[in-house]
Design a protein around this motif. Structure first.
Motif, PDB file in Angstrom:
ATOM      1  N   VAL A 105      -3.856  57.762   1.163  1.00 17.83           N
ATOM      2  CA  VAL A 105      -3.559  56.548   1.930  1.00 17.83           C
ATOM      3  C   VAL A 105      -4.682  55.530   1.753  1.00 17.83           C
ATOM      4  O   VAL A 105      -5.858  55.871   1.802  1.00 17.83           O
ATOM      5  N   ASP A 106      -4.308  54.260   1.562  1.00 15.46           N
ATOM      6  CA  ASP A 106      -5.267  53.162   1.451  1.00 15.46           C
ATOM      7  C   ASP A 106      -5.518  52.505   2.808  1.00 15.46           C
ATOM      8  O   ASP A 106      -6.628  52.096   3.115  1.00 15.46           O
ATOM      9  N   GLY A 126     -14.846  60.084   9.445  1.00 17.95           N
ATOM     10  CA  GLY A 126     -15.876  60.282   8.432  1.00 17.95           C
ATOM     11  C   GLY A 126     -16.113  59.067   7.558  1.00 17.95           C
ATOM     12  O   GLY A 126     -15.644  57.964   7.829  1.00 17.95           O
ATOM     13  N   GLU A 127     -16.850  59.298   6.500  1.00 13.26           N
ATOM     14  CA  GLU A 127     -17.270  58.236   5.580  1.00 13.26           C
ATOM     15  C   GLU A 127     -16.109  57.729   4.728  1.00 13.26           C
ATOM     16  O   GLU A 127     -15.101  58.411   4.553  1.00 13.26           O
ATOM     17  N   GLY A 128     -16.289  56.546   4.181  1.00  8.26           N
ATOM     18  CA  GLY A 128     -15.322  55.998   3.238  1.00  8.26           C
ATOM     19  C   GLY A 128     -14.216  55.161   3.847  1.00  8.26           C
ATOM     20  O   GLY A 128     -13.303  54.748   3.141  1.00  8.26           O
ATOM     21  N   LEU A 137      -7.407  51.796   9.826  1.00 11.66           N
ATOM     22  CA  LEU A 137      -8.430  52.348   8.941  1.00 11.66           C
ATOM     23  C   LEU A 137      -8.085  51.919   7.526  1.00 11.66           C
ATOM     24  O   LEU A 137      -6.913  51.938   7.148  1.00 11.66           O
ATOM     25  N   SER A 138      -9.084  51.551   6.762  1.00 18.12           N
ATOM     26  CA  SER A 138      -8.797  51.099   5.403  1.00 18.12           C
ATOM     27  C   SER A 138      -9.902  51.514   4.449  1.00 18.12           C
ATOM     28  O   SER A 138     -11.060  51.649   4.840  1.00 18.12           O
ATOM     29  N   ARG A 139      -9.524  51.697   3.194  1.00 20.27           N
ATOM     30  CA  ARG A 139     -10.479  52.056   2.151  1.00 20.27           C
ATOM     31  C   ARG A 139     -11.265  50.842   1.677  1.00 20.27           C
ATOM     32  O   ARG A 139     -12.369  50.978   1.175  1.00 20.27           O
ATOM     33  N   THR A 140     -10.681  49.640   1.829  1.00 16.89           N
ATOM     34  CA  THR A 140     -11.388  48.403   1.490  1.00 16.89           C
ATOM     35  C   THR A 140     -11.536  47.576   2.761  1.00 16.89           C
ATOM     36  O   THR A 140     -10.721  47.680   3.689  1.00 16.89           O
ATOM     37  N   ALA A 141     -12.551  46.748   2.783  1.00 18.52           N
ATOM     38  CA  ALA A 141     -12.826  45.946   3.980  1.00 18.52           C
ATOM     39  C   ALA A 141     -11.759  44.871   4.168  1.00 18.52           C
ATOM     40  O   ALA A 141     -11.357  44.209   3.212  1.00 18.52           O
ATOM     41  N   PRO A 142     -11.315  44.679   5.389  1.00 13.86           N
ATOM     42  CA  PRO A 142     -10.397  43.566   5.659  1.00 13.86           C
ATOM     43  C   PRO A 142     -11.136  42.235   5.542  1.00 13.86           C
ATOM     44  O   PRO A 142     -12.352  42.178   5.718  1.00 13.86           O
ATOM     45  N   VAL A 143     -10.384  41.175   5.268  1.00 11.86           N
ATOM     46  CA  VAL A 143     -10.993  39.848   5.184  1.00 11.86           C
ATOM     47  C   VAL A 143     -11.009  39.158   6.546  1.00 11.86           C
ATOM     48  O   VAL A 143     -11.754  38.203   6.742  1.00 11.86           O
ATOM     49  N   ALA A 144     -10.187  39.649   7.477  1.00 12.91           N
ATOM     50  CA  ALA A 144     -10.177  39.124   8.858  1.00 12.91           C
ATOM     51  C   ALA A 144      -9.570  40.183   9.762  1.00 12.91           C
ATOM     52  O   ALA A 144      -8.754  40.994   9.320  1.00 12.91           O
TER      53      ALA A 144
END
Length: 137
Positions: free
Chosen positions: A43-44, A63-65, A84-91
């Protein structure tokens, strides 16, 4: 048709996988192997409802990531939602304007850039109840 675990694992290259789960308590979900469930699905972005735990406990279990946006409920052991996301949200937005949502643990949303476009994900936990009650109107 519900896919088999093998089909779930085979995510196309470049695909974005989003899942939403009412965990009915994150601690209980982890006792029932939630970590394995998440790992098997690649899941991303993961939306959670009824987290029912403080932010520190959620972060320790996940946990991490992961980037974690979590709205705790003011009332201990109640509601709580997260993205929860693997990449940072922009907002991010943690409520939708009403004071009630600022402390009820029922709404969070995050924007992600996906292929040059903005993709908004919402994790919401809505009341179930009878019409005419105080919270239903």
């Amino acid at each position: 048709m519900i896919p088999t675990s093998v089909e779930i694992l085979n995510k196309d290259a470049g695909a974005l996988r989003v899942a939403s789960v009412n965990v009915n308590g994150i601690r209980a979900a982890y006792k029932r192997n939630m970590a394995d469930w998440i790992a098997a699905r690649d899941v991303d972005i993961l939306c959670l409802q009824e987290v029912r735990a403080p932010d520190k406990i959620l972060r320790d279990l996940i946990g991490e990531g992961w980037h974690i946006l979590h709205a705790e409920a003011k009332d201990k052991g109640r509601a709580g939602v997260a993205v929860l996301s693997r990449t940072a949200p922009v907002a991010v937005r943690e409520h939708i304007g009403e004071d009630y949502f600022a402390e009820s643990g029922r709404w969070v949303e995050a924007d992600f850039e996906v292929n040059g476009e903005i993709f908004t994900v919402v994790s919401a936990y809505v009341h179930s109840g009878e019409l005419g009650t105080q919270k239903q109107g």
